[in-house]
Design a protein around this motif. Sequence first.
Motif, PDB file in Angstrom:
ATOM      1  N   SER A  54       0.904  -1.210  -0.107  1.00 29.40           N
ATOM      2  CA  SER A  54      -0.112  -0.011  -0.009  1.00 29.40           C
ATOM      3  C   SER A  54       0.893   1.244   0.012  1.00 29.40           C
ATOM      4  N   TYR A  55       0.378   2.223  -0.279  1.00 26.34           N
ATOM      5  CA  TYR A  55       1.061   3.555  -0.447  1.00 26.34           C
ATOM      6  C   TYR A  55       0.042   4.806  -0.153  1.00 26.34           C
ATOM      7  N   ASN A  56       0.990   5.960   0.187  1.00 29.59           N
ATOM      8  CA  ASN A  56       0.278   7.296   0.341  1.00 29.59           C
ATOM      9  C   ASN A  56       0.536   8.010  -0.779  1.00 29.59           C
ATOM     10  N   SER A  77      -3.882   7.580  -6.560  1.00 29.97           N
ATOM     11  CA  SER A  77      -4.344   7.509  -5.177  1.00 29.97           C
ATOM     12  C   SER A  77      -4.632   6.112  -4.960  1.00 29.97           C
ATOM     13  N   LEU A  78      -4.597   5.443  -3.832  1.00 28.57           N
ATOM     14  CA  LEU A  78      -4.877   4.065  -3.674  1.00 28.57           C
ATOM     15  C   LEU A  78      -6.502   3.920  -3.451  1.00 28.57           C
ATOM     16  N   PRO A 116      -8.133   1.242  -6.145  1.00 32.84           N
ATOM     17  CA  PRO A 116      -7.716  -0.008  -5.185  1.00 32.84           C
ATOM     18  C   PRO A 116      -7.039  -0.837  -5.908  1.00 32.84           C
ATOM     19  N   GLY A 117      -5.792  -1.383  -5.401  1.00 33.77           N
ATOM     20  CA  GLY A 117      -5.068  -2.542  -6.027  1.00 33.77           C
ATOM     21  C   GLY A 117      -4.257  -2.114  -7.410  1.00 33.77           C
ATOM     22  N   GLU A 154      -6.928  11.715  -4.286  1.00 32.51           N
ATOM     23  CA  GLU A 154      -7.065  11.401  -2.975  1.00 32.51           C
ATOM     24  C   GLU A 154      -8.174  12.511  -2.295  1.00 32.51           C
TER      25      GLU A 154
END
Length: 391
Positions: free
Chosen positions: A56-58, A185-186, A190-191, A265
Amino acid sequence: MQLTVNKNEEDKKVPTTYSRTNPFPAKALKNVNLNGPGSSKETRHIELSLQGSGLSYNPGDALGIIPKNDPELVASLLQEMNWDENTVVTINKQGETLPLKEALTDFFEITLLSKKILQAAAELTENEELKSLVLIENAPQLKEYTNGRDLLDLLKDFGPWKATAQEVVSLLRKMTPRLYSIASSLAAHPGEVHLTIGAVRYNAHGRDRKGVCSVQVAERIQEGDTLPVFVQPNKHFHLPDTQEKDIIMVGPGTGIAPFRSFIEERAVNKAPGKSWLFFGDQHAASDFLYQDELEKYQKNGVLTKLDTAFSRDSAEKVYVQHKMLENSKELFEWLENGAYFYVCGDKQYMAKDVHNALLSVIEKEGSMTPEQAEAYLNDMKTQGRYQRDVY
């Protein structure tokens, strides 16, 4: 009583942790050129799957890629030295081995030279020119030679060599990962992880040169192929802790990458804070990266302000710092209101010009002396409100 655990059962329980030393093979989902016809640039937007990686990341973090060398360059090296590509060479102190072609492709850095490499290489040839170049009094010439040249230049320029393939690869250092600001943005994807990579191509010392990783991505990574990746957190470049804070982002060219992640985000989180982006490149028609997305964000209010500078579209070259100065009054009002200021991109020129423009804005609009403006900016740094991701 001793408990025995079936090894396979144990393996299932312990999830693999992917890292710099154990990268995840991320599958390419999309790889497109963001530049339009007639552009002198090629900027790839690449989307990679992180499905099953646990990574995961920011926003603000970087993605490391462990690249492969250009097969044409490897072939030229083998040909120049008349080496057999299947010769087995030792690649590290642990005694691990690889066939020569694989070692030159996957393991060693072959596009960069250093003083240390040339000094060691001088022991492997009778070439007087190289022996002279590595003398202490010729340090400036040695530095100049290493700049923009690679292993193939060294082998072509200073033969005949009495070195084995093993002796030559022993001079080389291990391939270093290339780090790229994450452009997604995760929460929005997602993924997945997205990158914005400018292909580096230039001519120097009579040969065409290519960026190891950027051109691998541009020319040799198709959808479905994998790239070995890991997440590199960046504690010094991130969104404010509260979403009420305003943000000002300056990101010309590929410097747009982390700001795409910031904006995505904030869109997902419906952040109440205002946002202002300064973007610049050469031509609006061919180099306005992510134009449709940005204009859509501006239209629906996620992006409060969008100022662009296209340097080759007017007689006078206009850059992002000029746009900052044009908007100095409002820019200073945002700063006074607690806005965070971010810069991403070229360290050598752009970041300095933006820094100086920012000082000018503070000095002029705040009626300050240069020293006071400097102190104001240092205070912003201390508060974490002036952040740079420059390279």
